[in-house]
Design an enzyme around this catalytic site. Structure first.
Site, PDB file in Angstrom:
ATOM      1  N   HIS A 125      36.770  74.129   0.448  1.00 39.92           N
ATOM      2  CA  HIS A 125      37.465  75.017  -0.490  1.00 39.92           C
ATOM      3  C   HIS A 125      38.694  74.327  -1.040  1.00 39.92           C
ATOM      4  CE1 HIS A 125      38.893  75.765   3.627  1.00 39.92           C
ATOM      5  NE2 HIS A 125      40.079  76.005   3.102  1.00 39.92           N
ATOM      6  N   HIS A 162      34.327  75.202   5.712  1.00 41.98           N
ATOM      7  CA  HIS A 162      33.483  75.367   4.514  1.00 41.98           C
ATOM      8  C   HIS A 162      34.397  74.920   3.367  1.00 41.98           C
ATOM      9  CE1 HIS A 162      30.461  78.027   2.098  1.00 41.98           C
ATOM     10  NE2 HIS A 162      31.245  77.394   1.221  1.00 41.98           N
ATOM     11  N   HIS A 209      42.514  75.174  -2.478  1.00 43.07           N
ATOM     12  CA  HIS A 209      43.573  76.171  -2.580  1.00 43.07           C
ATOM     13  C   HIS A 209      44.240  75.993  -3.944  1.00 43.07           C
ATOM     14  CE1 HIS A 209      43.960  77.064   1.886  1.00 43.07           C
ATOM     15  NE2 HIS A 209      43.356  75.894   1.946  1.00 43.07           N
TER      16      HIS A 209
HETATM   17  P1  AMP Z   1      42.227  76.021   5.464  1.00 35.94           P
HETATM   18  O1  AMP Z   1      43.327  76.033   6.474  1.00 35.94           O
HETATM   19  O2  AMP Z   1      42.391  74.976   4.396  1.00 35.94           O
HETATM   20  O3  AMP Z   1      40.856  75.979   6.115  1.00 35.94           O
HETATM   21  O4  AMP Z   1      42.355  77.391   4.695  1.00 35.94           O
HETATM   22  C1  AMP Z   1      41.620  78.519   5.019  1.00 35.94           C
HETATM   23  C2  AMP Z   1      42.263  79.682   4.311  1.00 35.94           C
HETATM   24  O5  AMP Z   1      41.349  80.769   4.323  1.00 35.94           O
HETATM   25  C3  AMP Z   1      43.559  80.178   4.955  1.00 35.94           C
HETATM   26  O6  AMP Z   1      44.628  80.073   4.016  1.00 35.94           O
HETATM   27  C4  AMP Z   1      43.242  81.629   5.321  1.00 35.94           C
HETATM   28  O7  AMP Z   1      44.347  82.482   5.132  1.00 35.94           O
HETATM   29  C5  AMP Z   1      42.089  81.954   4.390  1.00 35.94           C
HETATM   30  N1  AMP Z   1      41.182  82.986   4.872  1.00 35.94           N
HETATM   31  C6  AMP Z   1      40.596  83.095   6.083  1.00 35.94           C
HETATM   32  N2  AMP Z   1      39.801  84.178   6.149  1.00 35.94           N
HETATM   33  C7  AMP Z   1      39.868  84.770   4.936  1.00 35.94           C
HETATM   34  C8  AMP Z   1      39.285  85.934   4.353  1.00 35.94           C
HETATM   35  N3  AMP Z   1      38.456  86.720   5.050  1.00 35.94           N
HETATM   36  N4  AMP Z   1      39.589  86.233   3.071  1.00 35.94           N
HETATM   37  C9  AMP Z   1      40.433  85.464   2.359  1.00 35.94           C
HETATM   38  N5  AMP Z   1      41.013  84.354   2.835  1.00 35.94           N
HETATM   39  C10 AMP Z   1      40.750  84.009   4.110  1.00 35.94           C
HETATM   40 ZN    ZN Z   2      29.935  78.402   4.990  1.00 38.83          ZN
END
Ligand code: AMP
Ligand code: ZN
Length: 108
Positions: free
Chosen positions: A100, A98, A102
């Protein structure tokens, strides 16, 4: 998307504190921070990855960057510097399918 973690966060199914919210997006702290300040900026609409974005989403993408700028100011990392990182697809380390951004910063 019923089994998408970020859709569950957006719908409230996974309780999460939002640092920012508007009609288009939310922002919240990463659960496993990789920097002293690590915040995720996430559109409310389920878009899997940047590869799927088209001209129709150019306003959304611009707004997401402006929200990153605003949050960086609020978190007091604007002056010291920050990164905005987007992992585009599984091969680049995208674990949550999804879109996002960072927002990373706060190093000494
Ligand atoms: P990506 O690897 O770019 O898909 O980053 C996904 C990020 O989402 C990772 O840094 C995870 O630590 C973070 N993440 C996963 N689940 C959650 C959650 N429930 N709340 C906050 N962050 C999350
Ligand atoms: Zn979604």
């Amino acid at each position: 998307m019923s089994d998408c973690t970020f859709c569950k966060i957006i719908s409230g199914e996974i309780p999460t504190e939002f640092l920012y919210q508007d009609e288009e997006m939310v922002a919240f702290r990463d659960i496993k921070p990789k920097a002293p300040v690590h915040i995720l900026i996430v559109p409310k609409r389920h878009i899997e990855k940047l590869q799927e974005v088209s001209d129709n989403e150019k306003d959304l993408l611009g707004q997401m960057l402006l929200v990153a700028q605003k949050i960086a100011e609020r978190e007091k990392i604007a002056e010291s510097g920050y990164k905005v990182v987007v992992n585009c697809g599984e091969g680049a380390g995208q674990l949550v399918p999804h879109l996002h951004f960072h927002l990373l910063g706060g190093w000494k």
